[in-house]
Motif scaffolding. Structure first.
Motif, short mmCIF file in Angstrom:
data_model
loop_
_atom_site.label_atom_id
_atom_site.label_comp_id
_atom_site.label_asym_id
_atom_site.label_seq_id
_atom_site.Cartn_x
_atom_site.Cartn_y
_atom_site.Cartn_z
N GLU A 325 -18.29 36.70 -15.51
CA GLU A 325 -17.91 35.78 -16.57
C GLU A 325 -18.04 34.35 -16.08
OE1 GLU A 325 -13.99 36.74 -17.92
OE2 GLU A 325 -14.74 38.13 -19.43
N LEU A 326 -18.46 33.46 -16.98
CA LEU A 326 -18.62 32.05 -16.63
C LEU A 326 -17.82 31.20 -17.60
CD1 LEU A 326 -22.44 31.88 -15.83
CD2 LEU A 326 -20.55 32.18 -14.23
N SER A 327 -17.32 30.06 -17.10
CA SER A 327 -16.55 29.14 -17.93
C SER A 327 -17.49 28.21 -18.69
CB SER A 327 -15.60 28.32 -17.06
OG SER A 327 -14.69 29.15 -16.39
N VAL A 328 -17.21 28.03 -19.97
CA VAL A 328 -18.03 27.17 -20.83
C VAL A 328 -17.35 25.81 -20.94
CG1 VAL A 328 -19.00 26.87 -23.13
CG2 VAL A 328 -18.88 29.16 -22.12
N LEU A 329 -18.08 24.75 -20.55
CA LEU A 329 -17.55 23.40 -20.59
C LEU A 329 -17.74 22.76 -21.96
CD1 LEU A 329 -18.74 22.13 -17.10
CD2 LEU A 329 -16.55 23.17 -17.71
N SER A 330 -18.83 23.09 -22.64
CA SER A 330 -19.08 22.52 -23.97
C SER A 330 -20.08 23.40 -24.71
CB SER A 330 -19.63 21.08 -23.85
OG SER A 330 -20.88 21.08 -23.19
N GLY A 331 -20.11 23.24 -26.04
CA GLY A 331 -21.08 23.97 -26.87
C GLY A 331 -20.48 25.08 -27.70
N LEU A 332 -19.26 25.55 -27.34
CA LEU A 332 -18.62 26.62 -28.09
C LEU A 332 -17.19 26.25 -28.41
CD1 LEU A 332 -19.87 29.84 -26.24
CD2 LEU A 332 -20.62 28.99 -28.47
N SER A 333 -16.67 26.81 -29.49
CA SER A 333 -15.30 26.57 -29.90
C SER A 333 -14.61 27.89 -30.19
CB SER A 333 -15.25 25.69 -31.16
OG SER A 333 -15.90 24.45 -30.95
N VAL A 334 -13.30 27.88 -30.12
CA VAL A 334 -12.52 29.08 -30.45
C VAL A 334 -12.82 29.48 -31.90
CG1 VAL A 334 -10.20 29.98 -30.81
CG2 VAL A 334 -10.71 28.58 -28.80
N GLY A 335 -13.07 30.76 -32.10
CA GLY A 335 -13.42 31.27 -33.43
C GLY A 335 -14.89 31.53 -33.61
N ASP A 336 -15.75 30.91 -32.77
CA ASP A 336 -17.18 31.18 -32.84
C ASP A 336 -17.46 32.63 -32.46
OD1 ASP A 336 -17.72 28.60 -33.56
OD2 ASP A 336 -18.32 27.92 -31.57
N SER A 337 -18.53 33.19 -33.02
CA SER A 337 -18.99 34.53 -32.66
C SER A 337 -20.36 34.42 -32.00
CB SER A 337 -19.06 35.45 -33.88
OG SER A 337 -17.78 35.79 -34.34
N ILE A 338 -20.52 35.09 -30.87
CA ILE A 338 -21.80 35.06 -30.16
C ILE A 338 -22.24 36.49 -29.85
CG2 ILE A 338 -21.33 32.80 -29.13
CD1 ILE A 338 -20.70 34.29 -26.50
N VAL A 339 -23.53 36.63 -29.60
CA VAL A 339 -24.10 37.92 -29.21
C VAL A 339 -23.99 38.05 -27.70
CG1 VAL A 339 -26.18 39.35 -29.20
CG2 VAL A 339 -25.71 37.83 -31.14
N ILE A 340 -23.52 39.20 -27.21
CA ILE A 340 -23.30 39.36 -25.77
C ILE A 340 -24.15 40.47 -25.16
CG2 ILE A 340 -20.98 38.42 -25.88
CD1 ILE A 340 -19.92 41.30 -25.72
N SER A 341 -25.08 41.05 -25.94
CA SER A 341 -25.98 42.05 -25.36
C SER A 341 -27.32 42.01 -26.10
CB SER A 341 -25.37 43.46 -25.48
OG SER A 341 -25.26 43.86 -26.82
N GLY A 342 -28.38 42.31 -25.38
CA GLY A 342 -29.70 42.35 -25.99
C GLY A 342 -30.19 41.01 -26.47
N VAL A 343 -29.78 39.92 -25.80
CA VAL A 343 -30.13 38.58 -26.29
C VAL A 343 -31.64 38.32 -26.22
CG1 VAL A 343 -27.87 37.64 -25.74
CG2 VAL A 343 -29.67 37.58 -24.01
#
Length: 362
Positions: A325-343
């Protein structure tokens, strides 16, 4: 001339038919592409990994007070009086073997001892009157002493048919049932004491270095159990390993705590240790490494538009680190949905849906 005109007319007709066939063939394909089924993917809704002012560390529960209880003699279980998870007090009876044969043996041994003891006491009176010899007295005493030892052994055998809790605690495991034949020395019940619970975590060197000179490093630290994340249990630093793990290059840190009255805490349970860190002023967002892909030295994730479930390429900035796991400094907000497999199989605008166990990529 008539033949030439007829030839060109036939040629023109053939070309027209071919173009019609091509057009007819391509139209359904374009329609099919537009109506393609959404691709099933694993989604992650962004949440804070850490609370403001705290760092979260996965932990495992250990215990210093875990006893493996066993009978000191073999026999058949007559009464099993506890179940796993039950709270017991010191001196409580946990299980009992069938005592019939042992009680019969005890009665016989006690009667024999009583008889031999009376004979010895009678000999003591007679020796004073000169009615018996000294050797006779010694023989009666020897028989009385042997019988007394046998009586003590029979009494202990009866006592050993009862399994007693040596201290207050919870029953961790029960490995027997009524009418089961058990062998002496085999563990039948595990008892977890109320004291001696520890939560152990592994932390990198820079965290250890940052906490070295801090005062009141126990203040405010707590843990939450995976099974009950809303209950915060205070913890206290106990010890740290002086040698890093060869593979992860992390140090094992142990924290002591007392189990809450409303919870049963057993060794092997998963927990999260929350450590206060004054350098952490804002919550931290962490995402799996599998969600991130690179293009021209820029990190991206596929952000899902919740209105139509289409994906868009979202640039992000991540903190330098290694791990799953990596920490995100910018670009995402709580509540966003992202794809985590097969990108790697996605493209901008593609429609997706949440993966389920019956989903198969197309």
């Amino acid at each position: 001339m008539h033949l030439t005109t007829s030839f060109y007319r036939r040629l023109f007709t053939s070309l027209s038919l071919s173009l019609c066939l091509i057009a007819c063939d391509s139209a359904p394909k374009e329609t099919a592409d537009k109506q393609a089924k959404p691709r099933p993917v694993k989604l992650l809704e962004i949440k804070y990994a850490d609370k403001p002012g705290f760092l979260a560390h996965p932990a495992l529960i250990h215990s210093e007070q875990l006893s493996q209880l066993s009978f000191e003699q073999s026999g058949v279980i007559k009464n099993l009086l506890v179940v796993e998870g039950q709270r017991v007090k010191q001196g409580d009876t946990l299980a009992r073997l069938d005592q019939h044969n042992i009680k019969e043996q005890l009665r016989s041994t006690r009667a024999e001892f009583s008889n031999l003891d009376d004979n010895y006491k009678r000999a003591q009176r007679l020796i004073g009157e000169g009615a018996i010899s000294r050797s006779e007295l010694e023989q009666r005493k020897s028989k009385r002493d042997i019988s007394q030892a046998q009586l003590s052994s029979a009494e202990k055998a009866l006592k050993d048919t009862i399994l007693i809790a040596p201290y207050d605690g919870h029953i961790a495991t029960v490995s027997l049932k009524d009418h089961q034949n058990v062998q002496a020395g085999n563990t039948v019940i595990s008892l977890l004491g109320q004291g001696g619970l520890q939560a152990k975590i592994n932390v990198p060197a820079h965290v250890i270095a940052g906490a070295k000179n801090k005062k009141d490093h126990n203040l405010g630290n707590y843990l939450t159990l995976a099974a009950s994340p809303d209950i915060q249990t205070p913890i206290h630093f106990k010890e740290i390993s002086l040698e890093a793990d060869a593979l992860s290059q992390t140090y094992e840190v142990s924290f002591a705590f007392k189990a809450p009255d409303e919870l049963i805490v057993l060794p092997g349970m998963a927990a999260t240790v929350w450590l206060k860190d004054n350098q952490v002023d804002t919550p931290i967002i962490k995402i799996p490494l599998s969600a991130i892909f690179n293009e021209v030295d820029t990190h991206y994730v596929w952000l899902v538009n919740k209105d139509d479930m289409s994906v868009v390429k979202q640039p992000i900035k991540i903190a330098p680190a290694v791990g799953a796991e990596l920490s995100v400094l910018s670009g995402l907000s709580v509540g966003d949905s992202i794809v985590i497999s097969g990108v790697s199989y996605l493209s901008a605008g593609m429609i997706v849906r949440a993966w389920s166990i019956n989903s198969t990529p197309r």
